[in-house]
Design an enzyme around this catalytic site. Structure first.
Site, PDB file in Angstrom:
ATOM      1  N   TYR A 134       0.823  -1.170   0.107  1.00  0.00           N
ATOM      2  CA  TYR A 134      -0.015   0.108  -0.086  1.00  0.00           C
ATOM      3  C   TYR A 134       0.705   1.430  -0.100  1.00  0.00           C
ATOM      4  O   TYR A 134       0.640   2.061  -0.605  1.00  0.00           O
ATOM      5  CB  TYR A 134      -0.963   0.024   1.222  1.00  0.00           C
ATOM      6  CG  TYR A 134      -1.947   1.253   1.492  1.00  0.00           C
ATOM      7  CD1 TYR A 134      -2.778   1.438   0.456  1.00  0.00           C
ATOM      8  CD2 TYR A 134      -1.642   2.258   2.364  1.00  0.00           C
ATOM      9  CE1 TYR A 134      -3.480   2.766   0.685  1.00  0.00           C
ATOM     10  CE2 TYR A 134      -2.389   3.310   2.450  1.00  0.00           C
ATOM     11  CZ  TYR A 134      -3.402   3.570   1.609  1.00  0.00           C
ATOM     12  OH  TYR A 134      -4.105   4.809   1.756  1.00  0.00           O
ATOM     13  N   GLU A 174     -11.313   5.205   5.180  1.00  0.00           N
ATOM     14  CA  GLU A 174     -10.587   5.903   6.280  1.00  0.00           C
ATOM     15  C   GLU A 174     -11.627   6.160   7.383  1.00  0.00           C
ATOM     16  O   GLU A 174     -11.406   6.231   8.435  1.00  0.00           O
ATOM     17  CB  GLU A 174     -10.352   7.359   5.862  1.00  0.00           C
ATOM     18  CG  GLU A 174      -9.047   7.350   4.793  1.00  0.00           C
ATOM     19  CD  GLU A 174      -7.682   6.850   5.489  1.00  0.00           C
ATOM     20  OE1 GLU A 174      -7.619   6.952   6.608  1.00  0.00           O
ATOM     21  OE2 GLU A 174      -6.761   6.553   4.921  1.00  0.00           O
ATOM     22  N   TRP A 219      -5.036   0.910  10.580  1.00  0.00           N
ATOM     23  CA  TRP A 219      -5.240   1.005   8.974  1.00  0.00           C
ATOM     24  C   TRP A 219      -4.984  -0.387   8.603  1.00  0.00           C
ATOM     25  O   TRP A 219      -5.542  -0.961   7.711  1.00  0.00           O
ATOM     26  CB  TRP A 219      -4.353   1.862   8.559  1.00  0.00           C
ATOM     27  CG  TRP A 219      -4.300   1.855   6.984  1.00  0.00           C
ATOM     28  CD1 TRP A 219      -3.330   1.499   6.120  1.00  0.00           C
ATOM     29  CD2 TRP A 219      -5.429   2.372   5.985  1.00  0.00           C
ATOM     30  NE1 TRP A 219      -3.729   1.675   4.865  1.00  0.00           N
ATOM     31  CE2 TRP A 219      -5.242   2.056   4.980  1.00  0.00           C
ATOM     32  CE3 TRP A 219      -6.867   2.722   6.494  1.00  0.00           C
ATOM     33  CZ2 TRP A 219      -6.242   2.492   3.882  1.00  0.00           C
ATOM     34  CZ3 TRP A 219      -7.706   3.255   5.438  1.00  0.00           C
ATOM     35  CH2 TRP A 219      -7.207   3.067   4.355  1.00  0.00           C
TER      36      TRP A 219
END
Length: 192
Positions: free
Chosen positions: A20, A42, A50
Site C-alpha cells: 500500500y 478511512e 489501518w
C-alpha cells in the site's frame, strides 16, 4: 518491494502495508470511485488500525459494489442487516449506514460540482500540498484544510469525516505529500 529502500516509519514489516505504501499511499487520486473508496475506508478505520481495514479492503469492495457510488446510494435497511453479517467488512452499523448515506451525499456533490474530485481537491487549491517532514512524529493529525473539508462534508450530510479522518484521507489520496523526505516515495509521488 525492495527491502533495502528507505520508507516512512509507519509501514512496519507487513507485506500488505508495504505494498500500500509503495504503490498507492500519497499518489494524487482524482477518480470519484477511488476517492469514495478511500473516504469510506478511512471512516471505517475510526478506532481501529489501518492494517485491520486494509486487510478487509477486498471484502469492502465486494460488499459495496466496487464502490460504485450510485449502487451504494440505493442500498436499504435489508442491505444493512445483510452487511452486518458480512465477515469481510467491519460489522459496525453506524459505519455501514454512513457509507450508504455518504454515497447519497457524494451524488449531490457530483451534481453540484461536476465531480466529487473537483470539490474535494478544492480544499488544497486543486494541487497537492508538499510537506517536508523527517518522520511521522512531525506530521499533524489535522490541518486547517482538513478541518474545512470536515466541516463542509458534515454540512452536506457526510459522516465519519472528522478533521483527523479527512487529513488521513488527504494523505492517502495525494492531496498532501506526507511521505518522509528520506522515503523513496517522497519524490516519486510529486512527479506522479
Amino acid at each position: 518491494m525492495a527491502a533495502n529502500l528507505q520508507r516512512c516509519d509507519w509501514t512496519g514489516a507487513d507485506a500488505l502495508m508495504l505494498k500500500y505504501h509503495d504503490e498507492e499511499w500519497g499518489l494524487p487520486q482524482r477518480d470519484d470511485r477511488a476517492l469514495f473508496e478511500l473516504l469510506t475506508l478511512e471512516g471505517a478505520q475510526a478506532g481501529l488500525s489501518w492494517a485491520s481495514v486494509l486487510k478487509r479492503r477486498e471484502g469492502y469492495r465486494a460488499a459495496f459494489a466496487g464502490f460504485d457510488i450510485g449502487a451504494v446510494a440505493v442500498l436499504d435497511g435489508s442491505d444493512v442487516e445483510r452487511l452486518l453479517n458480512d465477515p469481510g467488512i467491519i460489522r459496525n452499523r453506524a459505519k455501514i449506514e454512513s457509507t450508504i448515506a455518504n454515497a447519497s451525499a457524494a451524488i449531490a456533490v457530483q451534481q453540484e460540482f461536476g465531480s466529487l474530485a473537483t470539490h474535494l481537491w478544492s480544499f488544497v487549491g486543486g494541487r497537492p500540498v508538499i510537506n517536508k517532514f523527517n518522520s511521522m512524529a512531525e506530521v499533524p493529525a489535522e490541518t486547517e484544510q482538513s478541518k474545512a473539508m470536515s466541516k463542509d462534508l458534515r454540512r452536506r450530510g457526510f459522516s465519519f469525516v472528522g478533521p483527523t479522518i479527512c487529513y488521513a484521507f488527504m494523505q492517502a489520496t495525494g492531496m498532501v505529500n506526507d511521505h518522509a523526505v528520506n522515503c523513496f516515495r517522497y519524490k516519486q509521488v510529486q512527479q506522479a
